[in-house]
Design a protein around this motif. Sequence first.
Motif, mmCIF file in Angstrom:
data_model
loop_
_atom_site.group_PDB
_atom_site.id
_atom_site.type_symbol
_atom_site.label_atom_id
_atom_site.label_comp_id
_atom_site.label_asym_id
_atom_site.label_seq_id
_atom_site.Cartn_x
_atom_site.Cartn_y
_atom_site.Cartn_z
ATOM 1 N N UNK A 38 0.828 -1.209 0.000
ATOM 2 C CA UNK A 38 0.000 0.000 0.000
ATOM 3 C C UNK A 38 0.864 1.262 0.000
ATOM 4 N N UNK A 39 1.950 1.239 0.737
ATOM 5 C CA UNK A 39 2.833 2.410 0.790
ATOM 6 C C UNK A 39 3.523 2.645 -0.550
ATOM 7 N N UNK A 40 3.909 1.569 -1.223
ATOM 8 C CA UNK A 40 4.525 1.710 -2.552
ATOM 9 C C UNK A 40 3.522 2.292 -3.537
ATOM 10 N N UNK A 41 2.275 1.834 -3.481
ATOM 11 C CA UNK A 41 1.235 2.357 -4.364
ATOM 12 C C UNK A 41 1.003 3.843 -4.096
ATOM 13 N N UNK A 42 0.967 4.228 -2.816
ATOM 14 C CA UNK A 42 0.793 5.639 -2.470
ATOM 15 C C UNK A 42 1.969 6.485 -2.971
ATOM 16 N N UNK A 43 3.172 5.926 -2.876
ATOM 17 C CA UNK A 43 4.343 6.649 -3.365
ATOM 18 C C UNK A 43 4.264 6.836 -4.887
ATOM 19 N N UNK A 44 3.844 5.787 -5.602
ATOM 20 C CA UNK A 44 3.708 5.900 -7.051
ATOM 21 C C UNK A 44 2.665 6.945 -7.429
ATOM 22 N N UNK A 45 1.559 6.944 -6.693
ATOM 23 C CA UNK A 45 0.504 7.920 -6.979
ATOM 24 C C UNK A 45 0.999 9.340 -6.698
ATOM 25 N N UNK A 46 1.704 9.528 -5.574
ATOM 26 C CA UNK A 46 2.231 10.856 -5.239
ATOM 27 C C UNK A 46 3.264 11.305 -6.263
ATOM 28 N N UNK A 47 4.060 10.357 -6.769
ATOM 29 C CA UNK A 47 5.069 10.695 -7.771
ATOM 30 C C UNK A 47 4.416 11.153 -9.075
ATOM 31 N N UNK A 48 3.350 10.470 -9.471
ATOM 32 C CA UNK A 48 2.636 10.854 -10.685
ATOM 33 C C UNK A 48 2.000 12.224 -10.534
ATOM 34 N N UNK A 49 1.455 12.494 -9.351
ATOM 35 C CA UNK A 49 0.852 13.799 -9.118
ATOM 36 C C UNK A 49 1.915 14.900 -9.130
ATOM 37 N N UNK A 50 3.060 14.606 -8.524
ATOM 38 C CA UNK A 50 4.117 15.609 -8.440
ATOM 39 C C UNK A 50 4.738 15.888 -9.802
ATOM 40 N N UNK A 51 4.804 14.885 -10.678
ATOM 41 C CA UNK A 51 5.400 15.075 -11.995
ATOM 42 C C UNK A 51 4.615 16.066 -12.830
ATOM 43 N N UNK A 52 3.331 16.233 -12.501
ATOM 44 C CA UNK A 52 2.493 17.164 -13.250
ATOM 45 C C UNK A 52 2.635 18.587 -12.733
ATOM 46 N N UNK A 53 3.405 18.748 -11.648
ATOM 47 C CA UNK A 53 3.606 20.070 -11.081
ATOM 48 C C UNK A 53 5.002 20.585 -11.417
ATOM 49 N N UNK A 54 5.284 21.789 -10.990
ATOM 50 C CA UNK A 54 6.539 22.428 -11.369
ATOM 51 C C UNK A 54 7.755 21.764 -10.726
ATOM 52 N N UNK A 55 7.592 21.293 -9.478
ATOM 53 C CA UNK A 55 8.773 20.727 -8.809
ATOM 54 C C UNK A 55 9.162 19.363 -9.344
ATOM 55 N N UNK A 57 8.322 16.361 -8.609
ATOM 56 C CA UNK A 57 8.533 15.274 -7.644
ATOM 57 C C UNK A 57 9.735 15.472 -6.758
ATOM 58 N N UNK A 58 10.265 16.690 -6.719
ATOM 59 C CA UNK A 58 11.425 16.961 -5.883
ATOM 60 C C UNK A 58 11.062 16.764 -4.406
ATOM 61 N N UNK A 59 11.888 16.061 -3.682
ATOM 62 C CA UNK A 59 11.638 15.815 -2.264
ATOM 63 C C UNK A 59 10.997 14.477 -1.985
ATOM 64 N N UNK A 60 10.455 13.842 -3.018
ATOM 65 C CA UNK A 60 9.860 12.515 -2.834
ATOM 66 C C UNK A 60 10.964 11.468 -2.828
ATOM 67 N N UNK A 61 10.959 10.603 -1.838
ATOM 68 C CA UNK A 61 11.943 9.523 -1.805
ATOM 69 C C UNK A 61 11.337 8.312 -1.115
#
Length: 261
Positions: A38-55, A57-61
């Motif tokens: 579940x945590x990996x899935x949440x990380x993937x979803x957050x990464x996809x959301x962040x890629x659509x923004x200016x940063x 995905x910076x800070x995601x690890x």
Amino acid sequence: MRTTWAICAKDLRLYLTTWTSYILLAAFALISAFFFQRLVIEFQYASMQAMQQENGGEGLNLTDWVMSPLLMNMTVFLLFLLPVLTMRLLSEEKRGKTLDLLMTTPIRASEIVLGKYAAGVVMMLLMLATTLLFPALLSHFGASADGPALDWYSVGSGYLGLALLGSAFVSIGLLCSSFSASQIVAVASSFAMLLMLYVIGLAARGQEGLWLKALEFMAINTHLEPFIRGIVRSVDLCYFASLTGVGLILTHRVVEAQRWQ
């Protein structure tokens, strides 16, 4: 020392020849695997959301989003499973009257306590070892050209904190197992004591001054969270060592009193 290891080996053989131990190991691994997924899935979803923004995905690890929350969740799993793991260590000896026989031999109470404690710690470490596959998978499939997927220092210190926490839990479970010949009593009392240490930090909310500091110091999470963040402090090492020591000393007193009954 030889007697201590003999008692430890005997209890380990009992652990590894009973279905209860394998159920506990499987339950810990499967529950941890579910939360890991579940945590990996949440990380993937957050990464996809962040890629659509200016940063971008910076800070995601993976360390902060997957491993750190997973290690914190494991403390709850240990809280429920370790009382079951330790319930039989001395309760079964009392129920079968074998503890009375041991007390009539030259074996010292400290050797009995340390031998059984060592067996419980080994099983607890085996439980933690079943989850080492998760950081290995993240490291293998999550690596990129920017660097390693995980901060291995934080992961290592997190597992160190869990090992110290589990060792303290085992000592408390062993103490509760020495109170009665009933394994149900041992499980219930051990769970109650561990739960109190786990939630005592909530009582600190709204407090001030010395009372606030005392409640926060007694709370387990206060001393575990720095390990999860990759910070190893002497005060946290002393806390877990003291908690373990108190459990073993009290268990020794209870077992030694059995000799004079």
